[in-house]
Design a protein around this motif. Structure first.
Motif, PDB file in Angstrom:
ATOM      1  N   PHE A  82       0.673  -1.224   0.081  1.00 42.07           N
ATOM      2  CA  PHE A  82      -0.097  -0.182  -0.088  1.00 42.07           C
ATOM      3  C   PHE A  82       0.766   1.270   0.104  1.00 42.07           C
ATOM      4  CE2 PHE A  82      -2.683  -3.296   1.856  1.00 42.07           C
ATOM      5  CZ  PHE A  82      -3.698  -3.400   0.930  1.00 42.07           C
ATOM      6  N   GLY A  83       2.059   1.156  -0.365  1.00 41.96           N
ATOM      7  CA  GLY A  83       3.014   2.233  -0.438  1.00 41.96           C
ATOM      8  C   GLY A  83       3.189   2.974   0.878  1.00 41.96           C
ATOM      9  N   VAL A  84       3.345   2.576   2.115  1.00 38.96           N
ATOM     10  CA  VAL A  84       3.443   3.296   3.278  1.00 38.96           C
ATOM     11  C   VAL A  84       4.788   3.544   3.530  1.00 38.96           C
ATOM     12  CG1 VAL A  84       1.445   1.937   4.288  1.00 38.96           C
ATOM     13  CG2 VAL A  84       3.544   1.157   4.507  1.00 38.96           C
ATOM     14  N   GLY A  85       4.912   4.780   4.343  1.00 42.14           N
ATOM     15  CA  GLY A  85       6.376   5.166   4.767  1.00 42.14           C
ATOM     16  C   GLY A  85       6.627   6.440   4.000  1.00 42.14           C
ATOM     17  N   PRO A  86       7.727   6.959   4.414  1.00 45.79           N
ATOM     18  CA  PRO A  86       8.110   8.435   3.812  1.00 45.79           C
ATOM     19  C   PRO A  86       8.669   8.136   2.652  1.00 45.79           C
ATOM     20  CG  PRO A  86       9.799   7.374   5.697  1.00 45.79           C
ATOM     21  CD  PRO A  86       8.799   6.362   5.558  1.00 45.79           C
ATOM     22  N   ILE A  87       8.146   7.731   1.670  1.00 46.92           N
ATOM     23  CA  ILE A  87       8.339   7.361   0.375  1.00 46.92           C
ATOM     24  C   ILE A  87       8.802   8.915  -0.354  1.00 46.92           C
ATOM     25  CG2 ILE A  87       7.952   6.321  -1.807  1.00 46.92           C
ATOM     26  CD1 ILE A  87       8.070   4.327   0.593  1.00 46.92           C
ATOM     27  N   GLU A  88       7.936   9.593  -0.339  1.00 48.66           N
ATOM     28  CA  GLU A  88       8.481  10.881  -0.975  1.00 48.66           C
ATOM     29  C   GLU A  88       9.653  11.665  -0.340  1.00 48.66           C
ATOM     30  OE1 GLU A  88       4.846  13.614  -1.914  1.00 48.66           O
ATOM     31  OE2 GLU A  88       3.885  12.032  -0.598  1.00 48.66           O
ATOM     32  N   GLY A  89       9.893  11.483   0.841  1.00 47.11           N
ATOM     33  CA  GLY A  89      11.117  11.984   1.576  1.00 47.11           C
ATOM     34  C   GLY A  89      12.317  11.157   1.144  1.00 47.11           C
ATOM     35  N   ILE A  90      12.087   9.985   0.774  1.00 43.20           N
ATOM     36  CA  ILE A  90      13.222   9.003   0.586  1.00 43.20           C
ATOM     37  C   ILE A  90      13.754   9.426  -0.954  1.00 43.20           C
ATOM     38  CG2 ILE A  90      13.837   6.506  -0.078  1.00 43.20           C
ATOM     39  CD1 ILE A  90      12.073   5.693   2.366  1.00 43.20           C
ATOM     40  N   VAL A  91      12.761   9.649  -1.773  1.00 43.39           N
ATOM     41  CA  VAL A  91      13.036   9.969  -3.148  1.00 43.39           C
ATOM     42  C   VAL A  91      13.666  11.261  -3.308  1.00 43.39           C
ATOM     43  CG1 VAL A  91      11.753  10.369  -5.322  1.00 43.39           C
ATOM     44  CG2 VAL A  91      10.943   8.484  -4.083  1.00 43.39           C
ATOM     45  N   ARG A  92      13.240  12.352  -2.597  1.00 41.54           N
ATOM     46  CA  ARG A  92      13.987  13.626  -2.589  1.00 41.54           C
ATOM     47  C   ARG A  92      15.461  13.476  -2.182  1.00 41.54           C
ATOM     48  NH1 ARG A  92       8.786  15.498  -0.543  1.00 41.54           N
ATOM     49  NH2 ARG A  92       7.746  16.839  -1.875  1.00 41.54           N
ATOM     50  N   ALA A  93      15.633  12.558  -1.050  1.00 43.36           N
ATOM     51  CA  ALA A  93      16.911  12.228  -0.457  1.00 43.36           C
ATOM     52  C   ALA A  93      17.910  11.698  -1.556  1.00 43.36           C
ATOM     53  CB  ALA A  93      17.029  11.478   0.737  1.00 43.36           C
ATOM     54  N   ILE A  94      17.397  10.518  -2.203  1.00 44.56           N
ATOM     55  CA  ILE A  94      17.876   9.819  -3.262  1.00 44.56           C
ATOM     56  C   ILE A  94      17.919  10.812  -4.447  1.00 44.56           C
ATOM     57  CG2 ILE A  94      17.796   8.114  -5.169  1.00 44.56           C
ATOM     58  CD1 ILE A  94      16.008   6.390  -3.062  1.00 44.56           C
ATOM     59  N   GLY A  95      17.412  11.436  -4.789  1.00 42.72           N
ATOM     60  CA  GLY A  95      17.608  12.449  -5.860  1.00 42.72           C
ATOM     61  C   GLY A  95      18.466  13.406  -5.784  1.00 42.72           C
ATOM     62  N   LYS A  96      19.278  13.829  -4.460  1.00 41.67           N
ATOM     63  CA  LYS A  96      20.170  14.715  -4.302  1.00 41.67           C
ATOM     64  C   LYS A  96      21.623  13.895  -4.222  1.00 41.67           C
ATOM     65  CE  LYS A  96      17.312  17.226  -0.750  1.00 41.67           C
ATOM     66  NZ  LYS A  96      17.384  17.770   0.478  1.00 41.67           N
ATOM     67  N   LEU A  97      21.764  12.585  -4.739  1.00 42.87           N
ATOM     68  CA  LEU A  97      22.984  11.736  -4.486  1.00 42.87           C
ATOM     69  C   LEU A  97      23.821  12.417  -5.678  1.00 42.87           C
ATOM     70  CD1 LEU A  97      21.828   8.212  -4.106  1.00 42.87           C
ATOM     71  CD2 LEU A  97      23.244   9.520  -2.322  1.00 42.87           C
ATOM     72  N   LEU A  98      25.063  12.538  -5.066  1.00 47.00           N
ATOM     73  CA  LEU A  98      26.265  13.139  -6.039  1.00 47.00           C
ATOM     74  C   LEU A  98      27.024  11.766  -6.805  1.00 47.00           C
ATOM     75  CD1 LEU A  98      27.512  16.110  -4.193  1.00 47.00           C
ATOM     76  CD2 LEU A  98      25.941  16.176  -6.065  1.00 47.00           C
ATOM     77  N   GLU A  99      27.083  10.742  -5.863  1.00 50.96           N
ATOM     78  CA  GLU A  99      27.472   9.463  -6.493  1.00 50.96           C
ATOM     79  C   GLU A  99      26.886   9.007  -7.550  1.00 50.96           C
ATOM     80  OE1 GLU A  99      30.555   8.103  -5.580  1.00 50.96           O
ATOM     81  OE2 GLU A  99      31.047   9.260  -3.775  1.00 50.96           O
ATOM     82  N   PRO A 100      27.321   8.092  -8.791  1.00 55.16           N
ATOM     83  CA  PRO A 100      26.677   7.618  -9.849  1.00 55.16           C
ATOM     84  C   PRO A 100      25.892   6.605  -9.008  1.00 55.16           C
ATOM     85  CG  PRO A 100      29.081   6.803  -9.898  1.00 55.16           C
ATOM     86  CD  PRO A 100      28.759   7.950  -8.730  1.00 55.16           C
ATOM     87  N   ALA A 101      24.411   6.551  -9.367  1.00 56.12           N
ATOM     88  CA  ALA A 101      23.636   5.577  -8.895  1.00 56.12           C
ATOM     89  C   ALA A 101      22.334   5.637 -10.043  1.00 56.12           C
ATOM     90  CB  ALA A 101      23.276   5.928  -7.362  1.00 56.12           C
ATOM     91  N   GLN A 102      21.307   4.708  -9.482  1.00 62.54           N
ATOM     92  CA  GLN A 102      20.083   4.837 -10.332  1.00 62.54           C
ATOM     93  C   GLN A 102      19.244   4.051  -9.059  1.00 62.54           C
ATOM     94  OE1 GLN A 102      20.016   2.220 -13.800  1.00 62.54           O
ATOM     95  NE2 GLN A 102      21.166   0.653 -12.490  1.00 62.54           N
ATOM     96  N   ALA A 103      17.739   4.260  -9.442  1.00 61.91           N
ATOM     97  CA  ALA A 103      16.700   4.072  -8.090  1.00 61.91           C
ATOM     98  C   ALA A 103      15.447   3.356  -8.874  1.00 61.91           C
ATOM     99  CB  ALA A 103      16.570   5.066  -7.426  1.00 61.91           C
ATOM    100  N   ILE A 104      15.078   2.543  -8.075  1.00 59.01           N
ATOM    101  CA  ILE A 104      13.708   1.868  -8.335  1.00 59.01           C
ATOM    102  C   ILE A 104      12.902   2.116  -7.326  1.00 59.01           C
ATOM    103  CG2 ILE A 104      12.464  -0.196  -9.005  1.00 59.01           C
ATOM    104  CD1 ILE A 104      15.489  -1.221  -9.536  1.00 59.01           C
ATOM    105  N   VAL A 105      11.726   2.744  -7.223  1.00 59.36           N
ATOM    106  CA  VAL A 105      10.764   2.791  -6.438  1.00 59.36           C
ATOM    107  C   VAL A 105       9.377   1.991  -6.540  1.00 59.36           C
ATOM    108  CG1 VAL A 105       9.381   4.540  -5.004  1.00 59.36           C
ATOM    109  CG2 VAL A 105      11.659   5.168  -5.924  1.00 59.36           C
ATOM    110  N   ILE A 106       8.978   1.415  -5.910  1.00 62.35           N
ATOM    111  CA  ILE A 106       7.833   0.359  -5.837  1.00 62.35           C
ATOM    112  C   ILE A 106       6.963   0.927  -4.894  1.00 62.35           C
ATOM    113  CG2 ILE A 106       6.895  -1.822  -5.722  1.00 62.35           C
ATOM    114  CD1 ILE A 106       9.716  -2.840  -6.405  1.00 62.35           C
TER     115      ILE A 106
END
Length: 242
Positions: A82-106
């Motif tokens: 049901f998409g619980v938890g601070p997902i939006e905050g997590i996505v914002r934090a991930i989006g600031k990464l300077l190291e090379p990375a990629q993400a999948i959000v379910i």
């Protein structure tokens, strides 16, 4: 009767239970010491998950099939069905990464969350794939290098079966905090107290891949990928004996 869990709860400690199956030595000790359960009734067999989670898969082929970069550090974020938890905050934090990375959000069945997180992609410095409900989470776990999620019992068991270290965030007091403590104590995961801490933790893991490897080694020491078979065998044996 056979009961399984990582940590015992007062509501299922009963004289009518023949065997308790737990996922750790700590849970076994809780039952014996706190709830006066006879040691012979408690077995450490793990928590059962679908056998597919224990099947080796080709990480690079899965990344290619899902349109992911083959050599990028891959972050998997799971918000449950049901998409619980601070997902939006997590996505914002991930989006600031300077190291090379990629993400999948379910995001599960939370279509509102899907739309909100899609809007955040334009602000991200790394590629992010947003998904709703899926039935092949085991493949995305195979593709990932780290999992960010709450520490529900099934999620923890599935990640251990896939040798996937966890960053636990916002665990619910009780079972989830016990599960989080279990992972951290055994070197199989870390905890982010806030989404603000998450960016620094991820930067450290990406820039020091040996930390991920150490967590995977710890996972291999504690995981029990055959739990579903071992528990099924035990239940059949006890039924036949009864």
């Amino acid at each position: 009767t056979v009961v399984t869990d990582y940590r015992p709860h007062s509501w299922w400690v009963s004289d009518h239970v023949d065997t308790y199956v737990v996922g750790s030595e700590g849970a076994r000790n809780d039952l014996i010491m706190k709830w006066s359960t006879p040691p012979s009734k408690v077995k450490i067999l793990g928590i059962p998950v679908e056998p597919i989670f224990s099947k080796p898969l080709d990480k690079m082929k899965i990344r290619e099939r899902f349109g992911l970069q083959s050599d990028a550090f891959t972050i998997l974020v799971i918000g449950g069905g049901f998409g619980v938890g601070p997902i939006e905050g997590i996505v914002r934090a991930i989006g600031k990464l300077l190291e090379p990375a990629q993400a999948i959000v379910i995001c599960g069945h939370n279509e509102i969350l899907v739309r909100k997180t899609e809007l955040l992609k334009s602000e991200s410095k790394i590629p992010i794939k947003i998904l709703g409900f899926i039935d092949n989470v085991y493949e995305f776990m195979e593709a990932a290098d780290i999992l960010i999620s709450k520490s529900g019992g099934i999620t923890v068991s599935e990640s251990l079966a896939k040798d996937l270290p966890m960053i636990v965030i916002s665990p619910i007091p009780g079972q989830e905090t016990h599960n989080s403590d279990f992972l951290i104590a055994n070197g199989a995961g870390v905890k982010a107290d806030t989404t603000a801490d998450l960016e620094a933790i991820l930067e450290g893991l990406i820039s020091h891949p040996e930390k991920i490897e150490r967590m995977k080694e710890s996972i291999r020491r504690i995981k029990r990928p055959r739990a579903c078979y071992d528990i099924g065998k035990l239940a059949l044996e006890e039924a036949a004996g009864g």
